[in-house]
Design a protein around this motif. Structure first.
Motif, mmCIF file in Angstrom:
data_model
loop_
_atom_site.group_PDB
_atom_site.id
_atom_site.type_symbol
_atom_site.label_atom_id
_atom_site.label_comp_id
_atom_site.label_asym_id
_atom_site.label_seq_id
_atom_site.Cartn_x
_atom_site.Cartn_y
_atom_site.Cartn_z
ATOM 1 N N GLY A 1 47.218 40.313 43.093
ATOM 2 C CA GLY A 1 47.257 41.160 44.323
ATOM 3 C C GLY A 1 48.475 42.071 44.415
ATOM 4 O O GLY A 1 48.756 42.686 45.233
ATOM 5 N N GLY B 1 41.529 32.142 39.908
ATOM 6 C CA GLY B 1 40.144 32.087 39.381
ATOM 7 C C GLY B 1 39.634 33.514 39.379
ATOM 8 O O GLY B 1 38.846 33.698 38.511
ATOM 9 N N SER C 1 46.543 42.578 33.368
ATOM 10 C CA SER C 1 45.220 41.488 33.250
ATOM 11 C C SER C 1 44.180 42.112 32.840
ATOM 12 O O SER C 1 43.360 42.602 33.595
ATOM 13 N N GLY D 1 46.131 43.290 37.560
ATOM 14 C CA GLY D 1 44.502 43.450 37.193
ATOM 15 C C GLY D 1 44.016 44.651 37.671
ATOM 16 O O GLY D 1 43.851 46.016 37.088
ATOM 17 N N SER D 2 43.280 44.691 39.162
ATOM 18 C CA SER D 2 42.679 45.726 39.443
ATOM 19 C C SER D 2 43.490 47.110 39.727
ATOM 20 O O SER D 2 43.060 48.212 39.453
ATOM 21 N N ASP E 1 51.695 36.991 39.726
ATOM 22 C CA ASP E 1 50.142 37.314 39.330
ATOM 23 C C ASP E 1 49.332 36.989 40.555
ATOM 24 O O ASP E 1 49.100 36.118 41.224
ATOM 25 N N ASP F 1 43.732 36.040 30.744
ATOM 26 C CA ASP F 1 43.403 34.964 31.688
ATOM 27 C C ASP F 1 42.193 34.197 31.081
ATOM 28 O O ASP F 1 41.163 34.582 31.013
#
Ligand code: DX5
Ligand code: ZN
Length: 213
Positions: free
Chosen positions: A172, A141, A7, A192-193, A170, A34
């Motif tokens: 965590g 968000g 992401s 993502g992270s 999607d 996103d």
């Protein structure tokens, strides 16, 4: 065989092209984009112009996640900006079926997403109209939130209902929980992270290894 969808919300926007190249180099199958309007979710992210500017990087599927009200208004724009898959939220409009049909009318895949509090069976009226179910495992968000554990039951339930469909998850996901998510039945994994915090190529490799071991 799972697909990893980094992401770009967690990427370095000042060097977005470089980060996308790294995702391709790392063997990510999808790139998760996103799109947030500040209304359906409290945050604002990026739009079609930014997506179009990175479409010059080939060899990766553009997986666009629209977190916007009345997404039918922007389906054509994102198709033209290079989306291969456009996912909309069940909670974002009245005309879900019509919006999914419109996405498919461009010859691309349609995805349907549900927020953590939306039950899996609420998608039943639309089965046959979408190619991928996206189960949000955080409130949409923001990146960097903790995985909601009850999402695992939702993934299992969805996999039973839709044995042959792509199920994307999607929010965590890291190398510490990706295996549970895959074992529950997901085959498209957004991160993502977990991808962009460290070295991108290494992180994608580690995620894949953790999923498969
Ligand atoms: C949240 C977005 C996610 C987010 C995931 O609304 O849809 O795609 O970027 O980020 P992580 O993997 O950090 O939870
Ligand atoms: Zn997303």
């Amino acid at each position: 065989m799972i697909k990893i969808s980094p992401s770009i919300l967690s990427s370095d926007f000042s060097a977005l092209g470089r980060d996308v190249c790294q995702c391709v180099a790392g063997g990510a199958e999808y790139l998760h984009i996103d799109v947030m309007d500040g209304v359906f979710v409290p945050n604002i992210s990026i739009g079609g112009a930014v997506q179009k500017s990175i479409r010059k990087y080939k060899g990766i599927v553009f997986d666009t996640h629209l977190m916007i009200i009345d997404p039918i208004r922007y389906v054509e724009d994102f198709y033209k900006a290079g989306s291969d898959i456009i996912t909309i939220h069940l909670e974002s409009c009245e005309n879900v079926g019509e919006t999914l049909d419109k996405i498919r009318s461009f010859g691309i895949k349609a995805g349907l997403s549900i927020k953590p509090k939306t039950p899996v069976d609420s998608i039943l009226p639309y089965v046959g109209k979408f190619d991928m179910l996206l189960i949000m495992s955080v409130e949409p968000g923001f990146g960097g939130q903790a995985f909601i554990e009850s999402s695992l039951d939702k993934i299992r339930e969805a996999r039973k209902l839709l044995p042959d469909l792509d199920i994307e998850v999607d929010g965590g996901i890291s190398k510490n929980n990706i295996k549970e998510v895959v074992d529950a039945g997901a085959n498209v994994i957004v991160a993502g992270s977990a991808v962009f915090k460290g070295d991108i190529v290494t992180s994608i490799k580690e995620l894949r290894e953790a999923a498969e071991n």
